[in-house]
Design a protein around this motif. Structure first.
Motif, PDB file in Angstrom:
ATOM      1  N   GLN A  42       0.828  -1.206   0.000  1.00 56.64           N
ATOM      2  CA  GLN A  42       0.000   0.000   0.000  1.00 56.64           C
ATOM      3  C   GLN A  42       0.862   1.256   0.000  1.00 56.64           C
ATOM      4  O   GLN A  42       0.605   2.210  -0.731  1.00 56.64           O
ATOM      5  CB  GLN A  42      -0.928   0.023   1.222  1.00 56.64           C
ATOM      6  N   ASP A  43       1.893   1.254   0.850  1.00 50.75           N
ATOM      7  CA  ASP A  43       2.792   2.412   0.905  1.00 50.75           C
ATOM      8  C   ASP A  43       3.488   2.620  -0.435  1.00 50.75           C
ATOM      9  O   ASP A  43       3.658   3.760  -0.898  1.00 50.75           O
ATOM     10  CB  ASP A  43       3.830   2.216   2.016  1.00 50.75           C
ATOM     11  N   ALA A  44       3.877   1.511  -1.064  1.00 46.30           N
ATOM     12  CA  ALA A  44       4.545   1.620  -2.361  1.00 46.30           C
ATOM     13  C   ALA A  44       3.586   2.132  -3.436  1.00 46.30           C
ATOM     14  O   ALA A  44       3.980   2.877  -4.347  1.00 46.30           O
ATOM     15  CB  ALA A  44       5.109   0.252  -2.771  1.00 46.30           C
ATOM     16  N   LEU A  45       2.317   1.765  -3.329  1.00 45.84           N
ATOM     17  CA  LEU A  45       1.320   2.268  -4.276  1.00 45.84           C
ATOM     18  C   LEU A  45       1.153   3.778  -4.133  1.00 45.84           C
ATOM     19  O   LEU A  45       1.099   4.518  -5.124  1.00 45.84           O
ATOM     20  CB  LEU A  45      -0.021   1.573  -4.061  1.00 45.84           C
ATOM     21  N   GLY A  65       4.934  11.548  -7.884  1.00 49.36           N
ATOM     22  CA  GLY A  65       5.564  12.437  -8.858  1.00 49.36           C
ATOM     23  C   GLY A  65       7.039  12.175  -9.033  1.00 49.36           C
ATOM     24  O   GLY A  65       7.676  12.742  -9.919  1.00 49.36           O
ATOM     25  N   HIS A  66       7.614  11.320  -8.194  1.00 50.89           N
ATOM     26  CA  HIS A  66       9.021  10.947  -8.330  1.00 50.89           C
ATOM     27  C   HIS A  66       9.150   9.744  -9.263  1.00 50.89           C
ATOM     28  O   HIS A  66       8.253   8.911  -9.354  1.00 50.89           O
ATOM     29  CB  HIS A  66       9.624  10.594  -6.964  1.00 50.89           C
ATOM     30  N   ALA A  67      10.248   9.660  -9.954  1.00 50.48           N
ATOM     31  CA  ALA A  67      10.489   8.514 -10.838  1.00 50.48           C
ATOM     32  C   ALA A  67      10.559   7.236 -10.010  1.00 50.48           C
ATOM     33  O   ALA A  67      11.197   7.206  -8.958  1.00 50.48           O
ATOM     34  CB  ALA A  67      11.782   8.711 -11.613  1.00 50.48           C
ATOM     35  N   THR A  68       9.862   6.217 -10.432  1.00 52.56           N
ATOM     36  CA  THR A  68       9.869   4.934  -9.745  1.00 52.56           C
ATOM     37  C   THR A  68      10.152   3.823 -10.735  1.00 52.56           C
ATOM     38  O   THR A  68      10.152   4.033 -11.948  1.00 52.56           O
ATOM     39  CB  THR A  68       8.511   4.660  -9.064  1.00 52.56           C
ATOM     40  N   GLN A 116       7.806  -3.174  -3.665  1.00 51.81           N
ATOM     41  CA  GLN A 116       7.897  -2.267  -4.809  1.00 51.81           C
ATOM     42  C   GLN A 116       7.505  -2.990  -6.096  1.00 51.81           C
ATOM     43  O   GLN A 116       6.723  -2.475  -6.904  1.00 51.81           O
ATOM     44  CB  GLN A 116       9.323  -1.713  -4.936  1.00 51.81           C
ATOM     45  N   ALA A 117       8.037  -4.195  -6.264  1.00 49.42           N
ATOM     46  CA  ALA A 117       7.696  -4.974  -7.458  1.00 49.42           C
ATOM     47  C   ALA A 117       6.224  -5.367  -7.446  1.00 49.42           C
ATOM     48  O   ALA A 117       5.549  -5.365  -8.484  1.00 49.42           O
ATOM     49  CB  ALA A 117       8.577  -6.218  -7.544  1.00 49.42           C
ATOM     50  N   GLU A 127       0.706  -4.575  -9.462  1.00 54.34           N
ATOM     51  CA  GLU A 127      -0.650  -4.084  -9.171  1.00 54.34           C
ATOM     52  C   GLU A 127      -1.057  -2.989 -10.149  1.00 54.34           C
ATOM     53  O   GLU A 127      -2.134  -3.017 -10.747  1.00 54.34           O
ATOM     54  CB  GLU A 127      -0.672  -3.492  -7.760  1.00 54.34           C
ATOM     55  N   LEU A 128      -0.199  -2.008 -10.280  1.00 54.49           N
ATOM     56  CA  LEU A 128      -0.515  -0.850 -11.120  1.00 54.49           C
ATOM     57  C   LEU A 128      -0.644  -1.243 -12.584  1.00 54.49           C
ATOM     58  O   LEU A 128      -1.497  -0.718 -13.302  1.00 54.49           O
ATOM     59  CB  LEU A 128       0.557   0.225 -10.945  1.00 54.49           C
ATOM     60  N   LEU A 129       0.207  -2.159 -13.021  1.00 59.67           N
ATOM     61  CA  LEU A 129       0.121  -2.601 -14.409  1.00 59.67           C
ATOM     62  C   LEU A 129      -1.209  -3.303 -14.668  1.00 59.67           C
ATOM     63  O   LEU A 129      -1.867  -3.063 -15.685  1.00 59.67           O
ATOM     64  CB  LEU A 129       1.284  -3.534 -14.741  1.00 59.67           C
ATOM     65  N   ALA A 130      -1.617  -4.177 -13.732  1.00 60.86           N
ATOM     66  CA  ALA A 130      -2.887  -4.882 -13.894  1.00 60.86           C
ATOM     67  C   ALA A 130      -4.055  -3.892 -13.926  1.00 60.86           C
ATOM     68  O   ALA A 130      -4.943  -3.978 -14.788  1.00 60.86           O
ATOM     69  CB  ALA A 130      -3.069  -5.893 -12.764  1.00 60.86           C
ATOM     70  N   SER A 131      -4.046  -2.933 -13.017  1.00 61.21           N
ATOM     71  CA  SER A 131      -5.144  -1.956 -12.967  1.00 61.21           C
ATOM     72  C   SER A 131      -5.129  -1.037 -14.183  1.00 61.21           C
ATOM     73  O   SER A 131      -6.192  -0.661 -14.702  1.00 61.21           O
ATOM     74  CB  SER A 131      -5.055  -1.128 -11.681  1.00 61.21           C
ATOM     75  N   HIS A 132      -3.935  -0.666 -14.620  1.00 57.48           N
ATOM     76  CA  HIS A 132      -3.845   0.187 -15.806  1.00 57.48           C
ATOM     77  C   HIS A 132      -4.418  -0.527 -17.026  1.00 57.48           C
ATOM     78  O   HIS A 132      -5.210   0.053 -17.789  1.00 57.48           O
ATOM     79  CB  HIS A 132      -2.387   0.571 -16.061  1.00 57.48           C
ATOM     80  N   SER A 133      -4.065  -1.788 -17.218  1.00 63.90           N
ATOM     81  CA  SER A 133      -4.591  -2.547 -18.351  1.00 63.90           C
ATOM     82  C   SER A 133      -6.100  -2.734 -18.222  1.00 63.90           C
ATOM     83  O   SER A 133      -6.835  -2.648 -19.214  1.00 63.90           O
ATOM     84  CB  SER A 133      -3.895  -3.907 -18.435  1.00 63.90           C
ATOM     85  N   TYR A 134      -6.545  -2.972 -17.012  1.00 64.72           N
ATOM     86  CA  TYR A 134      -7.976  -3.144 -16.734  1.00 64.72           C
ATOM     87  C   TYR A 134      -8.754  -1.883 -17.096  1.00 64.72           C
ATOM     88  O   TYR A 134      -9.727  -1.928 -17.849  1.00 64.72           O
ATOM     89  CB  TYR A 134      -8.118  -3.464 -15.249  1.00 64.72           C
TER      90      TYR A 134
END
Length: 528
Positions: free
Chosen positions: A29-32, A38-41, A113-114, A119-126
């Motif tokens: 959750q913290d990593a999300l 706004g920082h590069a991740t 982090q990974a 998580e973000l990739l799955a939600s973005h594609s969704y």
């Protein structure tokens, strides 16, 4: 509501999971949260920077759920992968959804982090997939224009995020809710899915030459037979011959019917072009029309007058059920019928016809200059801007100034006995016509932009309540011009499709009368 839901979700997780897993979830959750800082991740390698903007769609998707991970369950991720793969049947390019990367991230990641990036990739594609189904693949500025009347009621469709949140329990439900629900789209989708599974058929090309008519002998007939066999219009055992026989002509007529062409068995330029259309171009045509449906799905209403411009049809729906359908004549390529949505609010009975400025300038003035008696032969009156009658013989027809040409109501009036009107900036409307023989043609692009409707008087009772019908019929029979405001305005949508599925489930590929398909297909190919 969402914060309360997230709090309850957190309590439930806390009761069920070991402390180590809770700690891992909190770290994710913290990593999300950090991913949207706004920082590069590390996530920017898999996601476009714009997706990680806050506020933004992806950020809102997680913020409303307190950044609780949503794709921890491997079964849910597998369901997502399955639904994304099915988008190929919607004619959508799968590249933007990054299926290979999602597949690789199905297993739980080694660190928070990974895991957050997965998580973000799955939600973005969704979210991206739902957006493409719900609104269309192309951005608004790349779509074919549709004018909408300001008076139309606001859309009552749920928001994209609402669909996405509600679909998390069963991902397939979210995709079904986002996908256009109209039978037109679903049937076209099935036709495309079936077609794309076939081996690309490289049927023989038929060379250009003289018109081919039944009864003729021509060296191209054997190639024509092969072409018709390849598409199932003739049985495989049809003997090769140079005679254009009646059995071959019958197959050609069926081909013409299913390609929106005049079904006369005469093979001219249009039929030849349709016969020689490559298999890949056919797929592209279906993809383009599936995209048009995604744009227009939100514009469909249960009670609707639907003008299918390329198909040459007017359909009237009540409660989502087809009540009436008639053939239409639409604008020529140089004077196209526009795409629009408005509200039919007025009828003109026994209309006069005021010649539009373009027709006056390009069509009527040349005729009048050749022979001023053209006016009398066609019952045309000349008026000034205030509506006063002018004497034609006193006008300098080389420089006539701001005149108006008006034709009286009657059997020769091009609007016939009825015009159905609705607000729009194009001065177009639906109307009756004395040019009935043109309804037998196909395609039917003959007008100057307005829509001529076959049997339009049959539609009139459907637009009126019972108490209105008899008085209006009497006014219509009087032959006098009058206006009537509808008690119940009806929404009208005029749109352009070059592919459809008929009542027998047969695929119809129409002539692209306004040459729009190639440009739309090119834009879809470029949209990765």
């Amino acid at each position: 509501m969402y914060k309360k839901h997230a709090a309850c979700l957190g309590l439930l997780v806390g009761l069920l999971l070991p402390v180590s897993l809770l700690a891992n979830q909190q770290a994710t959750q913290d990593a999300l949260r950090e991913a949207f800082s706004g920082h590069a991740t590390a996530c920017t390698a898999a996601l476009p920077a714009v997706a990680l903007q806050a506020p933004g769609l992806l950020h809102e998707f997680y913020a409303q759920r307190q950044f609780v991970p949503l794709w921890q369950d491997a079964g849910r991720r597998l369901d997502l992968l399955h639904e994304l793969q099915q988008l190929a049947d919607d004619g959508l390019d799968l590249t933007p959804y990054q299926l290979s990367l999602l597949q690789a991230q199905l297993q739980r990641q080694a660190d928070s982090q990974a895991e957050a990036c997965a998580e973000l990739l799955a939600s973005h594609s969704y979210l991206l997939a739902l957006q493409h189904l719900y609104q269309g693949r192309l951005p608004l500025e790349q779509r074919e224009s549709l004018w909408r009347a300001e008076s139309l009621p606001a859309s009552t469709r749920p928001s994209l995020l609402s669909i996405a949140w509600q679909g998390l329990d069963k991902v397939a439900n979210a995709f079904a809710a986002a996908r256009p629900s109209q039978s037109h789209y679903l049937q076209l989708r099935r036709a495309y899915a079936s077609l794309r599974q076939q081996s690309p058929a490289e049927w023989p090309l038929i060379e250009a030459g003289r018109l081919l008519k039944p009864g003729m002998h021509d060296p191209r007939i054997p190639i024509l037979i092969q072409r018709l066999q390849a598409d199932g219009y003739l049985p495989a055992d049809t003997p090769s011959a140079t005679l254009y026989s009646e059995s071959v002509a019958s197959a050609v007529r069926q081909f013409q019917q299913l390609h929106g062409l005049q079904d006369d068995a005469i093979i001219g330029a249009d039929t030849l072009a349709a016969l020689n259309q490559p298999f890949a171009a056919r797929l592209e045509q279906l993809r383009a029309n599936l995209e048009r449906w995604r744009w227009l799905s939100a514009e469909m209403e249960p009670d609707l007058l639907l003008v299918d411009i390329a198909g040459g049809l007017l359909s009237y729906y009540q409660g989502g059920q087809l009540q009436w359908q008639g053939r239409t004549q639409v604008g020529r390529a140089v004077r196209q019928t526009p795409q629009l949505k408005s509200r039919v609010n007025r009828l003109t009975l026994n209309p006069t016809w005021t010649v539009p400025p373009t027709i006056l300038r390009e069509d009527k003035l040349p005729e009048i200059r050749r022979d001023i008696e053209f006016l009398a032969r066609n019952d045309l009156q000349v008026l000034d801007q205030q509506g006063n009658l002018l004497e034609p013989y006193f006008i300098d027809w080389q420089r006539p100034g701001p005149i108006i040409l008006r034709q009286a109501a009657g059997p020769r009036n091009p609007l016939g006995k009825l015009a159905i009107r609705f607000p729009n900036p194009f001065s177009v409307y639906l109307h009756d016509t004395p040019s009935q023989r043109l309804f037998e043609k196909s395609p039917r692009a003959f007008s100057s932009g307005c829509v001529r409707v076959e049997g339009i008087l049959q539609l009139l009772p459907l637009l009126l309540d019972e108490a209105e019908r008899a008085p209006l019929a009497a006014r219509l029979d009087s032959g006098k011009t009058s206006q009537y405001n509808l008690r119940q305005p009806v929404t009208i949508l005029m749109a352009y499709w070059t592919a459809a599925v008929d009542e027998q489930g047969r695929l119809i590929l129409r002539k692209d009368i306004y040459a729009r398909d190639a440009q739309l297909s090119a834009r879809l190919r470029q949209a990765h």
